[in-house]
Write a protein that holds these residues in place. Structure first.
Motif, PDB file in Angstrom:
ATOM      1  N   UNK A 293      -7.286  25.288 -28.176  1.00 46.29           N
ATOM      2  CA  UNK A 293      -8.774  25.807 -27.664  1.00 46.29           C
ATOM      3  C   UNK A 293      -8.681  26.588 -26.410  1.00 46.29           C
ATOM      4  N   UNK A 294      -8.586  28.234 -25.685  1.00 47.04           N
ATOM      5  CA  UNK A 294      -8.314  29.107 -24.829  1.00 47.04           C
ATOM      6  C   UNK A 294     -10.132  28.547 -23.848  1.00 47.04           C
ATOM      7  N   UNK A 295      -9.803  27.874 -22.715  1.00 47.85           N
ATOM      8  CA  UNK A 295     -11.098  27.585 -22.317  1.00 47.85           C
ATOM      9  C   UNK A 295     -11.738  28.778 -21.443  1.00 47.85           C
ATOM     10  N   UNK A 296     -10.876  29.018 -20.745  1.00 51.70           N
ATOM     11  CA  UNK A 296     -10.633  30.056 -20.022  1.00 51.70           C
ATOM     12  C   UNK A 296      -9.150  30.626 -18.891  1.00 51.70           C
ATOM     13  N   UNK A 297      -9.329  31.987 -18.565  1.00 54.76           N
ATOM     14  CA  UNK A 297      -7.814  32.552 -18.016  1.00 54.76           C
ATOM     15  C   UNK A 297      -8.163  33.570 -17.113  1.00 54.76           C
ATOM     16  N   UNK A 298      -7.470  34.019 -16.365  1.00 57.56           N
ATOM     17  CA  UNK A 298      -7.953  35.260 -14.964  1.00 57.56           C
ATOM     18  C   UNK A 298      -7.490  36.628 -15.668  1.00 57.56           C
ATOM     19  N   UNK A 299      -8.723  36.815 -15.107  1.00 58.63           N
ATOM     20  CA  UNK A 299      -8.596  38.224 -15.504  1.00 58.63           C
ATOM     21  C   UNK A 299      -8.081  39.067 -14.647  1.00 58.63           C
ATOM     22  N   UNK A 300      -8.211  39.134 -12.825  1.00 60.53           N
ATOM     23  CA  UNK A 300      -6.552  39.695 -12.133  1.00 60.53           C
ATOM     24  C   UNK A 300      -5.305  38.627 -12.493  1.00 60.53           C
ATOM     25  N   UNK A 301      -3.966  39.042 -11.741  1.00 53.66           N
ATOM     26  CA  UNK A 301      -3.216  38.211 -11.569  1.00 53.66           C
ATOM     27  C   UNK A 301      -3.121  37.356 -10.228  1.00 53.66           C
ATOM     28  N   UNK A 302      -1.958  35.883 -10.364  1.00 54.09           N
ATOM     29  CA  UNK A 302      -2.652  35.252  -9.393  1.00 54.09           C
ATOM     30  C   UNK A 302      -1.908  35.289  -8.257  1.00 54.09           C
ATOM     31  N   UNK A 303       0.322  35.790  -8.635  1.00 48.50           N
ATOM     32  CA  UNK A 303       0.584  36.288  -8.506  1.00 48.50           C
ATOM     33  C   UNK A 303       1.123  37.776  -8.945  1.00 48.50           C
ATOM     34  N   UNK A 304       1.969  38.014  -8.183  1.00 48.63           N
ATOM     35  CA  UNK A 304       2.210  40.186  -8.767  1.00 48.63           C
ATOM     36  C   UNK A 304       2.980  40.039  -7.514  1.00 48.63           C
ATOM     37  N   UNK A 305       3.699  41.109  -7.737  1.00 45.90           N
ATOM     38  CA  UNK A 305       5.481  41.540  -7.051  1.00 45.90           C
ATOM     39  C   UNK A 305       4.861  42.677  -5.784  1.00 45.90           C
ATOM     40  N   UNK A 306       5.094  42.220  -4.747  1.00 47.01           N
ATOM     41  CA  UNK A 306       4.189  42.652  -3.198  1.00 47.01           C
ATOM     42  C   UNK A 306       5.182  42.726  -2.421  1.00 47.01           C
ATOM     43  N   UNK A 307       6.186  41.545  -2.224  1.00 49.33           N
ATOM     44  CA  UNK A 307       7.271  41.669  -1.385  1.00 49.33           C
ATOM     45  C   UNK A 307       8.086  42.800  -1.652  1.00 49.33           C
ATOM     46  N   UNK A 308       9.827  42.780  -0.521  1.00 49.52           N
ATOM     47  CA  UNK A 308      10.495  43.352  -1.165  1.00 49.52           C
ATOM     48  C   UNK A 308      10.873  42.877  -1.847  1.00 49.52           C
ATOM     49  N   UNK A 345       5.656  29.788  -4.436  1.00 49.66           N
ATOM     50  CA  UNK A 345       4.362  30.657  -3.783  1.00 49.66           C
ATOM     51  C   UNK A 345       3.436  29.283  -3.800  1.00 49.66           C
ATOM     52  N   UNK A 346       2.838  28.683  -3.050  1.00 52.23           N
ATOM     53  CA  UNK A 346       1.659  27.636  -3.724  1.00 52.23           C
ATOM     54  C   UNK A 346       0.801  28.155  -3.095  1.00 52.23           C
ATOM     55  N   UNK A 347      -0.529  27.488  -3.617  1.00 54.49           N
ATOM     56  CA  UNK A 347      -1.896  27.702  -4.452  1.00 54.49           C
ATOM     57  C   UNK A 347      -2.192  26.237  -4.162  1.00 54.49           C
ATOM     58  N   UNK A 348      -3.659  26.281  -3.926  1.00 52.91           N
ATOM     59  CA  UNK A 348      -5.019  25.144  -4.000  1.00 52.91           C
ATOM     60  C   UNK A 348      -5.234  25.327  -5.284  1.00 52.91           C
ATOM     61  N   UNK A 349      -5.114  24.070  -5.962  1.00 56.09           N
ATOM     62  CA  UNK A 349      -5.912  23.762  -7.377  1.00 56.09           C
ATOM     63  C   UNK A 349      -7.043  24.541  -7.287  1.00 56.09           C
ATOM     64  N   UNK A 350      -7.904  24.179  -6.519  1.00 56.77           N
ATOM     65  CA  UNK A 350      -9.924  24.744  -6.339  1.00 56.77           C
ATOM     66  C   UNK A 350      -9.403  26.556  -6.526  1.00 56.77           C
ATOM     67  N   UNK A 351      -8.191  27.566  -6.097  1.00 59.05           N
ATOM     68  CA  UNK A 351      -7.893  28.580  -5.931  1.00 59.05           C
ATOM     69  C   UNK A 351      -7.802  29.096  -7.267  1.00 59.05           C
ATOM     70  N   UNK A 352      -6.794  28.179  -8.237  1.00 61.10           N
ATOM     71  CA  UNK A 352      -6.935  28.300  -9.686  1.00 61.10           C
ATOM     72  C   UNK A 352      -7.854  28.553 -10.216  1.00 61.10           C
ATOM     73  N   UNK A 353      -9.234  27.270 -10.001  1.00 61.47           N
ATOM     74  CA  UNK A 353      -9.932  26.915 -10.782  1.00 61.47           C
ATOM     75  C   UNK A 353     -11.237  28.516 -11.008  1.00 61.47           C
ATOM     76  N   UNK A 354     -10.962  28.779  -9.472  1.00 64.63           N
ATOM     77  CA  UNK A 354     -12.007  29.784  -9.362  1.00 64.63           C
ATOM     78  C   UNK A 354     -11.647  31.195  -9.663  1.00 64.63           C
ATOM     79  N   UNK A 355      -9.596  31.355  -9.652  1.00 62.07           N
ATOM     80  CA  UNK A 355      -9.830  32.213 -10.951  1.00 62.07           C
ATOM     81  C   UNK A 355      -9.926  32.344 -12.222  1.00 62.07           C
ATOM     82  N   UNK A 356     -10.077  31.281 -12.144  1.00 60.85           N
ATOM     83  CA  UNK A 356     -10.442  30.934 -13.988  1.00 60.85           C
ATOM     84  C   UNK A 356     -11.955  31.223 -14.631  1.00 60.85           C
ATOM     85  N   UNK A 357     -12.270  31.573 -12.852  1.00 61.16           N
ATOM     86  CA  UNK A 357     -14.189  31.123 -13.531  1.00 61.16           C
ATOM     87  C   UNK A 357     -14.482  30.171 -13.662  1.00 61.16           C
ATOM     88  N   UNK A 358     -14.116  28.827 -13.737  1.00 60.52           N
ATOM     89  CA  UNK A 358     -15.048  28.093 -14.301  1.00 60.52           C
ATOM     90  C   UNK A 358     -15.012  26.783 -12.234  1.00 60.52           C
TER      91      UNK A 358
END
Length: 358
Positions: A293-308, A345-358
């Motif tokens: 069961x998929x409860x939520x997923x991110x609309x946008x990437x949480x990490x994308x190629x940007x650095x050299x 790369x590091x990200x706080x779990x609350x940022x992922x929750x926010x990206x999941x919109x939950x």
């Protein structure tokens, strides 16, 4: 138009953590091409990275391509070097990663061969790479190499699933270790073509549970499925989980790191590739009792190629993870940049929750 991340992801200031120049070849006439896509685990007081190391024979003549091959003699396998005349019209050399035989619809050689190598760190940033391979190609299903390991810790044992590549196709194999000194192969668990397998770190409703990514050849897309097993070696109950979508995951998707457990559900950091083969990372939240069961997923990437080091490399515009650590509310993503280096790369779990919109 390239999609950028919209959450607070912090790349380590020492990135890239490990580069090809930090790794010793397995033999003196080889050179390291890439070091990337590492599984990760905590073992005692160390962070273990089990990295994919791609190496190739040193090239000595511009008219001759030297490629690594695994040969069998009396039941034993060893790496040899095959010389191919670049002027031979029977071969197509246009892809630097592969050699194709013109009269058959497949590739017959890879220009490099991958094995799995351990790097150790006390702080998760400064790593010491071991001189010798931990898991090296040694059977017919690994004739082109061992790639992209994931490490799942279950009941005192570290299970390592990895991609075994040969002329027979791309399969998923399983091995296990208790000390990262010795390793035991357990055989093929998903046949060709199946990769991006990630095994959950505990039984769910009495069975082991895994994400998988079969690749249809005639009908269908490269998308994420699930499977269960009573013993980690025999897998069934295959079910479709989630598919491609327009935008950053329009070409294919697949599992990345081993899922980790939160009070809101299982979180899986997965990858998506667009039609330009630009690889980015997203997150999906799965139900704790039924990960189908998929409860939520991110609309946008949480990490994308940007650095050299993510944009330029062996295969540019790629961020790809095989392992994360979830510690003290921080998600530590160890990832390959441009199929060439290891980064963090590091990200706080609350940022992922926010990206999941939950």
């Amino acid at each position: 138009m390239q999609v950028k991340t919209k959450i607070d992801v912090r790349r380590n200031e020492q990135n890239p953590l490990i580069s090809p120049g930090d790794v010793k070849p397995s033999r003196s006439d080889f050179t390291i091409e890439c070091v990337f896509n590492a599984g990760v685990a905590r073992y005692k007081d160390e962070v273990i990275l089990l990295m994919r190391v791609a190496e190739r024979p040193v090239q000595v003549d511009s008219e001759v391509l030297r490629v690594p091959v695994l040969v069998e003699k009396d039941g034993e396998y060893a790496v040899d070097v095959l010389d191919i005349d670049r002027n031979n019209p029977a071969y197509d050399f246009s892809d630097p990663r592969k050699v194709k035989q013109i009269d058959i619809d497949t590739y017959v050689f890879l220009t490099s061969m991958s094995h799995l190598r351990i790097a150790r760190s006390k702080n998760g940033v400064d790593f010491v790479v071991e001189d010798k391979p931990f898991l090296f190609p040694s059977n017919r299903y690994e004739g082109f190499g061992c790639e992209d390991p994931r490490i799942t810790f279950i009941d005192g044992t570290y299970y390592i699933n990895y991609t075994a590549v040969s002329e027979k196709g791309i399969t998923t194999a399983l091995a296990k270790t208790e000390d990262f000194e010795s390793v035991e192969r357990m055989g093929i668990i998903f046949t060709t073509e199946n990769r991006d397998v990630t095994i959950f770190p505990e039984r769910i409703n009495g069975n082991y549970f895994a994400l998988q990514r079969p690749v249809p050849k005639q009908i269908g897309r490269a998308e994420m499925w699930t499977a269960t097993s009573p013993n980690l070696t025999h897998w069934g109950e295959h079910k479709f989980l989630m598919g491609v979508e327009e935008g950053w995951q329009s070409l294919k998707i697949g599992g990345g790191a081993v899922p980790f457990k939160t009070d809101k559900g299982w979180i899986e950091i997965y990858h998506g590739a667009d039609r330009n083969n630009r690889y980015t990372l997203g997150a999906v939240l799965l139900d704790l009792e039924d990960p189908n069961k998929v409860l939520a997923k991110t609309k946008d990437p949480i990490l994308a190629p940007e650095e050299i080091y993510e944009v330029e490399g062996f295969f540019g515009n790629v961020v790809f993870t095989c392992g994360v650590l979830f510690e003290d509310e921080i998600v530590k993503i160890y990832y390959g940049g441009a199929d060439n280096v290891m980064a963090l790369a590091e990200v706080h779990i609350n940022e992922i929750y926010r990206a999941l919109e939950i």
